[in-house]
Design an enzyme around this catalytic site. Structure first.
Site, PDB file in Angstrom:
ATOM      1  N   LYS A 277     102.600   9.289  24.511  1.00  0.00           N
ATOM      2  CA  LYS A 277     103.914   8.805  24.765  1.00  0.00           C
ATOM      3  C   LYS A 277     105.010   9.342  24.211  1.00  0.00           C
ATOM      4  O   LYS A 277     104.995   9.567  23.073  1.00  0.00           O
ATOM      5  CB  LYS A 277     103.793   7.299  25.207  1.00  0.00           C
ATOM      6  N   ARG A 351      93.186   2.354  33.834  1.00  0.00           N
ATOM      7  CA  ARG A 351      91.933   2.575  34.885  1.00  0.00           C
ATOM      8  C   ARG A 351      90.660   2.691  34.629  1.00  0.00           C
ATOM      9  O   ARG A 351      89.663   2.480  35.173  1.00  0.00           O
ATOM     10  CB  ARG A 351      92.619   3.551  36.008  1.00  0.00           C
TER      11      ARG A 351
END
Ligand code: BES
Ligand code: MN
Ligand code: ZN
Length: 494
Positions: A277, A351
Site C-alpha cells: 500500500k 478474501r
C-alpha cells in the site's frame, strides 16, 4: 490512577415534574416546541426556563440537536437539557439512541453528576430503557489506554435515572452487556498493530471464553496446515508472528433453537504485502481486524446474554506483511475446499483468509453464516463511510440482518451478488484469481467469497467504511465505532 465511581443507571416511575437532581433532560419533537400540558406545568415550576431556552437557541426539535442551560434560583433542578426527536412519524429505536447520545454529550459538557432522562417509549418500556442505556455507555466511552496522563476535567456522571419507565433492571443490564461488547470491539480496532496482534487476539478470545463459560479452540499454524488452509496460511507467511485461527463456541443449555456462525476478517495489520500500500492507504490499516473485533465483541455480549441459540465465532487472524517468506504476486494457493487461487494481488488478502474461515464455518453444519470484513476500498467508494455493503445468497437471512440493523440504527445496503462478475476473476492457470477489474471491486470480492460457501445460507458484510468514524455522530465518538456488534447481537437474539 484516579479511582472513578462506576456510573449507575436505573429506571423509575418518577415523573419529570417530581424529579430533582443536577440536570433534567427530555425530548421535543420537531415543530412541537409550543409549551402545553405537562410541559407548561414544568415550565412554570422552572420559572419559564424551558420557553426561554427554546426561544434563545431557536430550538426546533431536529433529531440529535440539543440545548442546555442553568436553571436560576433555588430550583430543585439545576440544569435543563433539551434534545430534538425529529418528526413524530419518524420515531424509531434509533431516534431514542441518537437523542440519548446527545443528552449524554450535554451532560458531560455541563459537568452533570445526577441526570434524569425522559424520552418517548419506542416499542415498549424495556426496549427503550435498554437502548438508552447502551447509547449512554457508548457515547461516554473514552479510550485513554495509550495516554501517559489523563486530564480529568469537571464532574463525572454518577447516576442516571430513566424517568417514567417503571423498574427495568433486566433491560438496563442487557443494554450494558451489549455496550460492553461494542466497547471491546472499539478498543480492539483502535489499538495499534504493535498492541493487538494475532497472539493478543487469541488471548482476548481466551479471556472472553473463560469469563463467560464459552468453549474455545485456537488452531495453530500446524492445525491449519493439517486442514489444508493454504489460502489463510499464504497470507500469514510473511509475518514473524504466528497466525491464530480463533473459534469460540457459545452453546445454550438444552437444545438450541438455531445454530449460527459469525466469521470476521482478522488482519491485525494490512501492509498490502508485495503489492504494498502507499501513503494515504497504509496508515489506517490497524483497523483491518474490524470484522474479527466485532466477532469477539459479539461473543462477549452473547456470552453474557445467554440466548437459546448456538453461535460459533470465528476469525482467522494474521498480519499481511512483507518478507523473504511472503507470497509473490502470481503464487497459487490451495484453500481447504481444494480450490486453487492465483494471487494476482497480495493486497486482496482478506478474501484469502475468509475463504478458509468460511469453509471451516460450513463444516460446523450451521443454519446460517454471516461474515463481516473490512474487505474493499471499493465498497467505501460505493456507499461512503456510514453504510456497509450486504450481499446474500438467501433473502430471508438478508432480511433478518436488515431488521436487526434497523433496530440497532446501523446502516446496510444490499448489493448484487452478480454471478457474471466471476468472469473478472477467471484465471488461466488456477480455479480463480483473487482480484478482478477495479470496477465493481466490492462485488467481485463477494463473488470470490461465494466460491467457499457451498449450500449454507450466507450473508457477507463489507464493513470497510463504518468501522471507523472521522467525527463524532450519534453514539459514535471519533475513531473506532464497534460496528456492527449491535446488529449481530440483535440478529442472534431475534
Ligand atoms: N483492507 C483492505 C480494504 C480497505 C480499504 C479497508 C480501505 C478499509 C479501508 C483490503 O485488504 C484491500 O486492500 N483491498 C483492496 C482490494 C484490491 C487489491 C482488489 C482495495 O480495496 O484496494
Ligand atoms: Mn489488503
Ligand atoms: Zn485488508
Amino acid at each position: 490512577m484516579v479511582k472513578t465511581k462506576k456510573m449507575e443507571i436505573r429506571a423509575t416511575d418518577t415523573a419529570k415534574l417530581a424529579w430533582t437532581g443536577d440536570a433534567l433532560a427530555f425530548g421535543i419533537f420537531e415543530g412541537k416546541t409550543a409549551i402545553t400540558g405537562e410541559l407548561a406545568q414544568l415550565d412554570e415550576k422552572l420559572a419559564g426556563t424551558i420557553a426561554e431556552l427554546i426561544e434563545e437557541t431557536e430550538f426546533e426539535g431536529k433529531l440529535g440537536s440539543s440545548a442546555a442551560t442553568r436553571v436560576g434560583g433555588k430550583s430543585p433542578i439545576r440544569k435543563l437539557i433539551l434534545v430534538g426527536l425529529g418528526q413524530t412519524d419518524d420515531l424509531k429505536t434509533d431516534t431514542v439512541s441518537v437523542a440519548a447520545a446527545a443528552i449524554a454529550r450535554q451532560a458531560k459538557n455541563q459537568n452533570v453528576k445526577t441526570l434524569g432522562i425522559s424520552l418517548p417509549v419506542v416499542k415498549d418500556a424495556a426496549t427503550t430503557a435498554e437502548i438508552i442505556t447502551t447509547a449512554i455507555m457508548l457515547t461516554l466511552h473514552q479510550d485513554n489506554r495509550f495516554k501517559s496522563e489523563v486530564e480529568e476535567k469537571g464532574a463525572k456522571l454518577e447516576s442516571v435515572e430513566l424517568l417514567e419507565l417503571g423498574a427495568q433492571e433486566i433491560a438496563i443490564s442487557k443494554g450494558e452487556k451489549v455496550a460492553s461488547g461494542v466497547i471491546l470491539a472499539r478498543e480492539l480496532v483502535a489499538a495499534p498493530a504493535n498492541s493487538v496482534t494475532p497472539i493478543t487476539m487469541a488471548q482476548t478470545a481466551l479471556e472472553i471464553a473463560k469469563e463467560y463459560g464459552l468453549s474455545l479452540e485456537i488452531l495453530e499454524q500446524e492445525d491449519c496446515e493439517k486442514l489444508g488452509m493454504g489460502a489463510f496460511l499464504g497470507v500469514a507467511k510473511a509475518s514473524d508472528l504466528p497466525p491464530k485461527f480463533i473459534h469460540i463456541t457459545y452453546k445454550p443449555e438444552g437444545t438450541p433453537r438455531r445454530k449460527l456462525a459469525i466469521v470476521g476478517k482478522g488482519l491485525t495489520f494490512d501492509t498490502g504485502g508485495y503489492n504494498l500500500k502507499v501513503a494515504g492507504g497504509i496508515e489506517t490499516m490497524k483497523m483491518d481486524m474490524g470484522g474479527g473485533a466485532a466477532t469477539l465483541g459479539a461473543a462477549k455480549a452473547i456470552g453474557q446474554l445467554k440466548p437459546d441459540v448456538e453461535v460459533h465465532f470465528i476469525s482467522a487472524v494474521t498480519e499481511n506483511m512483507i518478507s523473504g517468506r511472503g507470497m509473490h504476486p502470481g503464487d497459487i494457493l490451495t484453500a481447504s475446499n481444494g480450490k486453487t487461487i492465483e494471487v494476482n494481488n497480495t493486497d486482496a488478502e482478506g478474501r484469502l483468509t475468509l475463504a478458509d474461515a468460511l469453509v471451516f464455518a460450513e463444516k460446523l453444519e450451521v443454519e446460517a453464516i454471516v461474515d463481516l470484513a473490512t474487505l474493499t476500498g471499493a465498497c467505501v467508494v460505493a456507499l461512503g463511510d456510514n453504510i456497509s455493503g450486504l450481499w446474500s445468497t438467501d433473502e430471508k437471512l438478508a432480511q433478518e440482518i436488515k431488521t436487526a440493523a434497523e433496530i440497532a440504527g446501523e446502516k446496510f445496503w444490499e448489493m448484487p451478488l452478480e454471478e457474471k462478475y466471476f468472469d473478472g476473476i477467471k484465471s488461466d492457470i488456477a480455479d480463480m484469481k483473487n482480484t478482478g477489474p477495479r470496477q465493481g471491486g466490492a462485488i467481485t470480492a463477494a463473488v470470490f467469497l461465494k466460491q467457499f460457501v457451498e449450500k449454507t445460507p450466507w450473508v457477507h458484510l463489507d464493513i470497510a467504511g463504518p468501522v471507523w468514524a472521522e467525527k463524532e455522530s450519534g453514539v459514535n465518538n471519533k475513531g473506532a465505532t464497534g460496528f456492527p456488534v449491535r446488529t449481530l447481537v440483535n440478529w442472534v437474539l431475534s
